[in-house]
Design an enzyme around this catalytic site. Structure first.
Site, PDB file in Angstrom:
ATOM      1  N   LYS A   1     -11.045  -0.420  10.797  1.00  0.00           N
ATOM      2  CA  LYS A   1     -10.695  -1.595   9.322  1.00  0.00           C
ATOM      3  C   LYS A   1     -11.544  -2.668  10.619  1.00  0.00           C
ATOM      4  CE  LYS A   1      -7.412  -0.134   6.354  1.00  0.00           C
ATOM      5  NZ  LYS A   1      -8.395   0.598   5.350  1.00  0.00           N
TER       6      LYS A   1
ATOM      7  N   HIS B   1       0.788  -1.075  -0.218  1.00  0.00           N
ATOM      8  CA  HIS B   1      -0.039  -0.393  -0.274  1.00  0.00           C
ATOM      9  C   HIS B   1       1.135   1.176  -0.797  1.00  0.00           C
ATOM     10  CE1 HIS B   1      -2.844   3.106   1.970  1.00  0.00           C
ATOM     11  NE2 HIS B   1      -3.983   1.860   1.549  1.00  0.00           N
TER      12      HIS B   1
ATOM     13  N   ASP C   1       2.099  -3.910   8.061  1.00  0.00           N
ATOM     14  CA  ASP C   1       1.110  -3.582   8.287  1.00  0.00           C
ATOM     15  C   ASP C   1       0.426  -4.930   7.241  1.00  0.00           C
ATOM     16  OD1 ASP C   1      -0.546  -2.502   6.900  1.00  0.00           O
ATOM     17  OD2 ASP C   1       0.359  -1.952   5.152  1.00  0.00           O
TER      18      ASP C   1
ATOM     19  N   CYS D   1      -4.909   3.120  -3.958  1.00  0.00           N
ATOM     20  CA  CYS D   1      -3.280   3.319  -2.903  1.00  0.00           C
ATOM     21  C   CYS D   1      -1.851   1.974  -3.270  1.00  0.00           C
ATOM     22  CB  CYS D   1      -3.467   3.418  -1.792  1.00  0.00           C
ATOM     23  SG  CYS D   1      -5.065   5.129  -1.183  1.00  0.00           S
TER      24      CYS D   1
ATOM     25  N   GLN E   1      -5.392  -4.920   6.355  1.00  0.00           N
ATOM     26  CA  GLN E   1      -6.203  -5.761   6.461  1.00  0.00           C
ATOM     27  C   GLN E   1      -5.802  -7.527   7.091  1.00  0.00           C
ATOM     28  OE1 GLN E   1      -8.176  -5.059   4.290  1.00  0.00           O
ATOM     29  NE2 GLN E   1      -7.554  -3.134   3.475  1.00  0.00           N
TER      30      GLN E   1
HETATM   31  C1  PLP Z   1      -2.712  -2.527   3.520  1.00  0.00           C
HETATM   32  C2  PLP Z   1      -2.514  -1.577   4.027  1.00  0.00           C
HETATM   33  N1  PLP Z   1      -1.838  -0.285   4.575  1.00  0.00           N
HETATM   34  C3  PLP Z   1      -2.009   0.988   5.208  1.00  0.00           C
HETATM   35  C4  PLP Z   1      -3.569   0.607   4.999  1.00  0.00           C
HETATM   36  C5  PLP Z   1      -4.088   2.345   5.476  1.00  0.00           C
HETATM   37  O1  PLP Z   1      -4.706   2.633   6.258  1.00  0.00           O
HETATM   38  P1  PLP Z   1      -5.076   4.061   7.676  1.00  0.00           P
HETATM   39  O2  PLP Z   1      -5.591   4.507   6.319  1.00  0.00           O
HETATM   40  O3  PLP Z   1      -5.911   3.542   8.214  1.00  0.00           O
HETATM   41  O4  PLP Z   1      -3.584   5.033   7.892  1.00  0.00           O
HETATM   42  C6  PLP Z   1      -5.129   0.529   4.535  1.00  0.00           C
HETATM   43  C7  PLP Z   1      -5.524   1.089   4.529  1.00  0.00           C
HETATM   44  O5  PLP Z   1      -6.922   0.630   3.014  1.00  0.00           O
HETATM   45  C8  PLP Z   1      -4.163  -0.341   3.730  1.00  0.00           C
HETATM   46  O6  PLP Z   1      -4.929  -1.490   2.847  1.00  0.00           O
END
Ligand code: PLP
Lengths: 151, 418
Positions: free
Chosen positions: B237, B134, B211, B375, B214
């Site tokens: 999430k 991401h 990370d 993203c 998900q």
């Molecule tokens: C794999 C992954 N990492 C990081 C994020 C970023 O999360 P946040 O926007 O809650 O900081 C997301 C959110 O879409 C994600 O899907």
């Protein structure tokens, strides 16, 4: 379904599938690129402008049906027009798709076939798709080169 | 993911209709049709438990924390710290000292880059990520690389959207100082073998950040078993409020880190000559935090734990299998991301239809999906598409939701292909 049909009219679907004036323009003297990073629409507009008149225009790129059809129909609508008339046309088009008021005078060119984009105003998130090529056009005429983005 | 057969031990207590009843928004209509919410990977809806917790807190228990000598503040502080213990249990961390509350996954990664990264990496060092990250697990490292003259290396993925483990190994070197990997890909659904990858990274002496944005909604997470050094996830999430998230950090590493943001709450004493800082984890929580959100997160994690990760995983695996088969049966569908180990994400393109147009028509049918690059622009590039349509599944989704999607796709094709 009814507003969907008003968005995806036959003419729009047709231009979306088989865009007119698609490809590079070898003797272009103005160009600009447009980018809508949100949905991945990208296009480049090529123009040959002489004596303040758009003599020829073509575009290439990829995008959704709305942005592709808008670009395709723009090329047909502006060929042979003065840059002043083109600006007035954009003003009318913008008013059409946002549901706003046009400020251009009575001598501004008629939208003609471009009226088909009236359905876009019911879909606020798609307005950017319809106007991307127009913003790109303004950029090409005013600055030549560079890129505009919707974000 | 645990084997589905373990579900035999937890009897058929899973009743998706009962779960749906706990989510008020799922009983609403969109554009005159019942809402079909297939966008939980962007953000999950909230159960009544979380909504009520927030309401109760604001009505009966609200005060700032760690400050008042009065009872209300003591109570709020206790609730906030109880959420820390809940998060610790959720991740199976050894101690609440390892749980830092942040704004979300994005801030967690930025915190690690700004503290651990700045303090430990020097010119010529390398950071390794994967090709399915991401943007929030790319850009903070890129900035650090620019600032410090580091190299960012990217482990490639194959056509199924799986990380190529042998290539990953080749990307590791004695100069690799940080390995930052997505546990479950938001764009492809791939579940990475992060335990094994962490082991390899540790052999080279790198620290590992996972990370988990998900992964947390779908899989049981055990940071001690994974043996990772940092683990990040977002409350919104996992059915909790927005604006809060968790950074797990191994105690020995966290203790050695310089402060991140500074100001109130994180200090022990301040004078104009020198300030001293509080112990971990408070040292990393400057200012008044998202108190209600954090307490709401605690309620969400409790809710998930009561439901049971195995039950969640089993339901979602069934739904994913049903959805995959249904989409594969449509000739115009091309699935992007077909890893053997996948969480409930279906990314796809439709032949002859731009995703954005498909999204508008699906929306018209009351179906919420995401269209775009999610993203993860490098992933889109890897698969040669400008964008995809993504339906993501959650514990409250049903076969009917999937069937509505399939009917919606038929509608899209009718509009576009006549
Ligand atoms: C794999 C992954 N990492 C990081 C994020 C970023 O999360 P946040 O926007 O809650 O900081 C997301 C959110 O879409 C994600 O899907």
């Amino acid at each position: 379904m009814s507003d969907l049909r008003s968005l995806y009219q036959e003419l729009i679907l047709d231009h979306g599938k088989s865009p007119r004036n698609f490809g590079k323009l070898a003797d272009a003297n103005r160009r600009a690129s447009g980018n809508n990073p949100l949905c991945g629409d990208k296009l480049t507009l090529y123009l040959r402008v002489e004596d303040d008149v758009v003599r020829d225009v073509r575009f290439e790129g990829s995008g959704c049906a709305i942005s592709t059809a808008s670009a395709s129909m723009l090329t047909q609508a502006i060929k042979g027009r003065t840059t002043q008339a083109v600006a007035a046309l954009f003003d009318r088009f913008h008013a059409l798709v946002t549901g706003g008021e046009s400020t251009s005078g009575a001598d501004a060119p008629e939208l003609g076939k471009l009226e088909v984009f009236a359905g876009v105003r019911e879909f606020p998130v798609r307005v950017k798709c319809a106007t991307l090529v127009w913003h790109t056009l303004v950029h090409a005429l005013e600055h030549d080169g560079g890129e505009v983005t919707t974000e | 993911m645990k084997d589905a057969s373990v579900n035999a031990a937890t009897p058929a207590a899973f009743d998706v209709e009962r779960i749906r009843d706990e989510f008020p928004v799922l009983n609403t209509t969109m554009r005159g049709k019942p809402l079909v919410y297939l966008d939980s990977a962007v953000s999950a809806q909230k159960p009544r438990r979380v909504i009520e917790t927030l309401r109760n807190f604001y009505e009966k228990e609200y005060a700032n924390i760690h400050r008042g000598v009065y009872e209300l503040s003591e109570r709020a502080t206790a609730r906030y710290e109880a959420a820390r213990e809940t998060a610790r249990r959720f991740l199976n961390a050894a101690s609440t000292r390892e749980i830092v509350f942040v704004r979300g996954t994005t801030e967690a990664i930025n915190l690690v880059a700004a503290t651990h990264g700045r303090a430990n990496l020097e010119k010529g060092d390398e950071i390794l990520i994967s090709a399915m990250e991401h943007h929030s697990n790319i850009v903070p490292w890129q900035l650090l690389c620019e600032e410090r003259g580091l190299a960012l290396r990217v482990a490639p993925i194959d056509d199924r959207g799986e990380l190529i483990v042998e290539e990953f190994e080749k990307c590791l070197s004695p100069r690799t100082r940080i390995v930052a990997l997505v546990h479950v890909s938001n764009a492809l659904g791939t579940i990475n073998p992060v335990r094994e990858l962490t082991r390899q990274a540790h052999r080279c002496g790198a620290v590992v950040l996972l990370d988990g944005a998900q992964a947390a909604p779908h899989l049981p997470i055990d940071v001690r078993d994974l043996d990772c050094d940092f683990y990040a996830f977002s409350s919104h999430k996992v059915f909790g409020p927005t604006g809060v998230g968790v950074l797990y950090a191994r105690e020995s590493l966290l203790e050695a880190l310089p402060p991140y943001q500074s100001g109130g709450e994180m200090i022990e004493s301040v004078s104009f000559e020198k300030s001293t800082y509080r112990d971990i984890p408070e040292r990393f929580e400057a200012g008044t935090p998202n108190i209600a959100g954090t307490i709401g997160l605690g309620a969400a994690l409790d809710w998930m734990t009561e439901l049971g990760h195995d039950a969640i995983a089993t339901h979602e695996a069934e739904l994913l299998a049903h959805a995959t088969a249904a989409l594969e049966a449509i000739p115009e569908v091309r699935l992007i991301g077909t890893a053997r180990h996948k969480a409930g994400v279906l990314s796809f393109v439709l032949e002859g239809v731009h995703p954005h147009d498909a999204g508008t028509i699906l929306d018209h049918e009351g179906i919420a999906v995401r269209v775009g690059h999610h993203c993860a622009q490098p992933v889109m590039e890897r698969f040669g598409v400008p964008a995809t349509i993504r339906a993501s599944l959650s514990v409250y989704n049903t076969r009917e939701d999937v069937d509505a999607l399939v009917a919606g796709i038929a509608q899209v094709l009718r509009v576009f292909r006549g």
